[in-house]
Design an enzyme around this catalytic site. Structure first.
Site, mmCIF file in Angstrom:
data_model
loop_
_atom_site.group_PDB
_atom_site.id
_atom_site.type_symbol
_atom_site.label_atom_id
_atom_site.label_comp_id
_atom_site.label_asym_id
_atom_site.label_seq_id
_atom_site.Cartn_x
_atom_site.Cartn_y
_atom_site.Cartn_z
ATOM 1 N N HIS A 152 0.817 -1.223 0.000
ATOM 2 C CA HIS A 152 0.000 0.000 0.000
ATOM 3 C C HIS A 152 0.846 1.266 0.000
ATOM 4 C CE1 HIS A 152 0.417 -0.158 4.517
ATOM 5 N NE2 HIS A 152 0.374 1.157 4.390
ATOM 6 N N ASP A 182 0.372 -7.593 1.595
ATOM 7 C CA ASP A 182 0.766 -6.191 1.730
ATOM 8 C C ASP A 182 2.284 -6.036 1.699
ATOM 9 O OD1 ASP A 182 0.308 -3.473 1.864
ATOM 10 O OD2 ASP A 182 0.248 -3.429 4.058
ATOM 11 N N SER A 262 4.673 2.846 7.730
ATOM 12 C CA SER A 262 4.424 1.675 6.887
ATOM 13 C C SER A 262 5.677 1.263 6.126
ATOM 14 C CB SER A 262 3.320 1.968 5.877
ATOM 15 O OG SER A 262 2.060 1.776 6.428
ATOM 16 N N THR A 278 3.120 -2.278 9.417
ATOM 17 C CA THR A 278 2.113 -2.170 8.366
ATOM 18 C C THR A 278 0.855 -1.408 8.755
ATOM 19 O OG1 THR A 278 0.886 -3.429 6.704
ATOM 20 C CG2 THR A 278 0.996 -4.392 8.898
#
Length: 420
Positions: A152, A182, A262, A278
């Site tokens: 992301h 992810d 992140s 994350t």
């Protein structure tokens, strides 16, 4: 009570139509429930109407700080009262040593993209947006420096920039992504990195996340709030947490993980990377719940992404398409309700298109493209941006059977002109 997740950037416009996260009502996405309660640690903004919303920043006392303090006391008489002051020196703590050694292996990542948003008058406008996250240097090959981060952080990018510890910035390319976990790996051309920068950066040491214990020390490093690298400290709160939207267990920690963290590193007391930061819980009443992807679970995926061919996006007029019509997202909620695999449901195929020529029929679900997990239409379209008309790609589809079960099949599709 409905809890939403937002991104942090100075100056958010209160009108949702002026923010890049706003979506026209007719473009409904199958957003999983967990998105309402989990905030990705990503700083996001829009040029012309940038976003600002503060996340809860957890401040607490240091736990088990092993710094050595040598002090002397001095007492002064002030009338009948006595004032005691302390003076002395504090040696560098273990955490300071760990951070100093680990920071050269952590980078900041800036994602520049162009997004379509609905204007106040109902039209569609394109706006340039910028988001920031973090990454961890995990290795290099003959020509590239390799950085692992979250999917992301890099998704939807037109331009990616990696900034190192000495604040030197270099453009990077996506090497591979896995949306279901992810995870992403980006590559930086070694020839573009200055010698002075190469002397200051380092490859991270990966630990064994299977060996972590609840209660042990955890240190998070990342580009919090987009201000540059910062360090937070806490403990491992729990192991093997499951969150809707992730295909793996997660580490829970109370080390503050804020927007911009992140893709950054979660370290153990040895300074080894045990997790990739994350997300954080975004309930109003919740404090100190952040999540990281365990490196031991992610290792195989990361190695697979590292070994892929680095590709660059092709010009829009040269892009190839599968030849499917009106794709529909199969979200996790839909998957559970109808016993279907997550991915992109094919409602129809275009006559003469690549999908039809390859034998793909309506009712199938696209789950991967050239080994990259496809969990929604946006991911599919983003992956197709790297392939030209006439190129052949491997599409993994789930085909429904007469008993309601789906079987997986790989199909070679030659991309054509058109849409989707």
């Amino acid at each position: 009570m409905d809890h939403q997740y937002t991104y942090y950037t100075p100056g958010q416009d209160s009108n949702p139509q002026n923010n890049s996260e706003y979506e026209p009502p007719h473009k409904k996405k199958g957003t999983p429930k967990w998105v309402k309660t989990i905030c990705f640690g990503l700083v996001f903004g829009v040029t012309a109407s940038a976003a600002f919303q503060t996340s809860n920043i957890v401040a607490g006392k240091f736990l088990n700080n092993r710094a050595v303090k040598e002090s002397t006391e001095k007492t002064e008489n002030i009338g009948n009262a006595k004032l005691t002051t302390s003076s002395g020196s504090i040696t560098k703590s273990d955490v300071a040593d760990i951070a100093e050694n680990a920071m050269p292996s952590v980078v900041s990542i800036t994602n520049m993209s162009v997004q379509q948003v609905q204007s106040f008058f109902g039209g569609i406008q394109e706006r340039q947006s910028e988001s920031a996250g973090s990454g961890i240097i995990i290795g290099q090959n003959d020509s590239e420096l390799l950085v692992v981060t979250n999917n992301h952080v890099v998704e939807g990018s037109d331009t990616l920039t990696v900034s190192f510890i000495d604040e030197e910035s270099v453009e990077a390319n996506i090497k591979g992504t896995d949306a279901s976990r992810d995870l992403a790996v980006v590559a930086v051309d070694l020839s573009k990195i200055k010698d002075s920068t190469r002397e200051k950066i380092a490859v991270a040491t990966l630990g064994d996340s299977d060996q972590i214990q609840v209660g042990e020390e955890a240190i998070a490093i990342g580009n919090a709030l987009g201000y540059g690298q910062s360090v937070t400290r806490g403990i491992i709160s729990a192991k093997e947490r499951r969150i809707e939207g992730f295909d793996s267990n997660l580490i829970q920690t109370d080390a503050a993980i804020n927007p911009g963290n992140s893709g950054g590193a979660l370290l153990n007391a040895k300074g080894e990377v045990i997790g990739i930061n994350t997300a954080k819980a975004a309930y109003e009443a919740v404090e100190g719940i952040g999540y990281a992807i365990p490196v031991s679970e992610a290792r195989e995926t990361i190695e697979g992404l590292m070994n892929r061919e680095t590709r660059t996006k092709v010009a829009e007029e040269e892009r190839g398409y599968l030849g499917i019509a009106e794709p529909v997202d199969v979200t996790q909620e839909t998957s559970q309700m109808y016993n279907m695999p997550t991915g992109v449901y094919i409602t129809d195929v275009i006559r003469g298109g690549g999908a039809e020529r390859a034998g793909i029929t309506k009712g199938s679900v696209i789950t991967a493209l050239n080994g990259t997990t496809i969990n929604n239409t946006s991911t599919l379209l983003e992956q197709l941006q790297y392939y030209k008309v006439g190129e052949t790609v491997t599409v993994t589809i789930a085909i429904p059977g007469s008993n309601g079960e789906y079987r997986s099949k790989e199909v070679e599709v030659t991309l054509g002109k058109g849409s989707n």
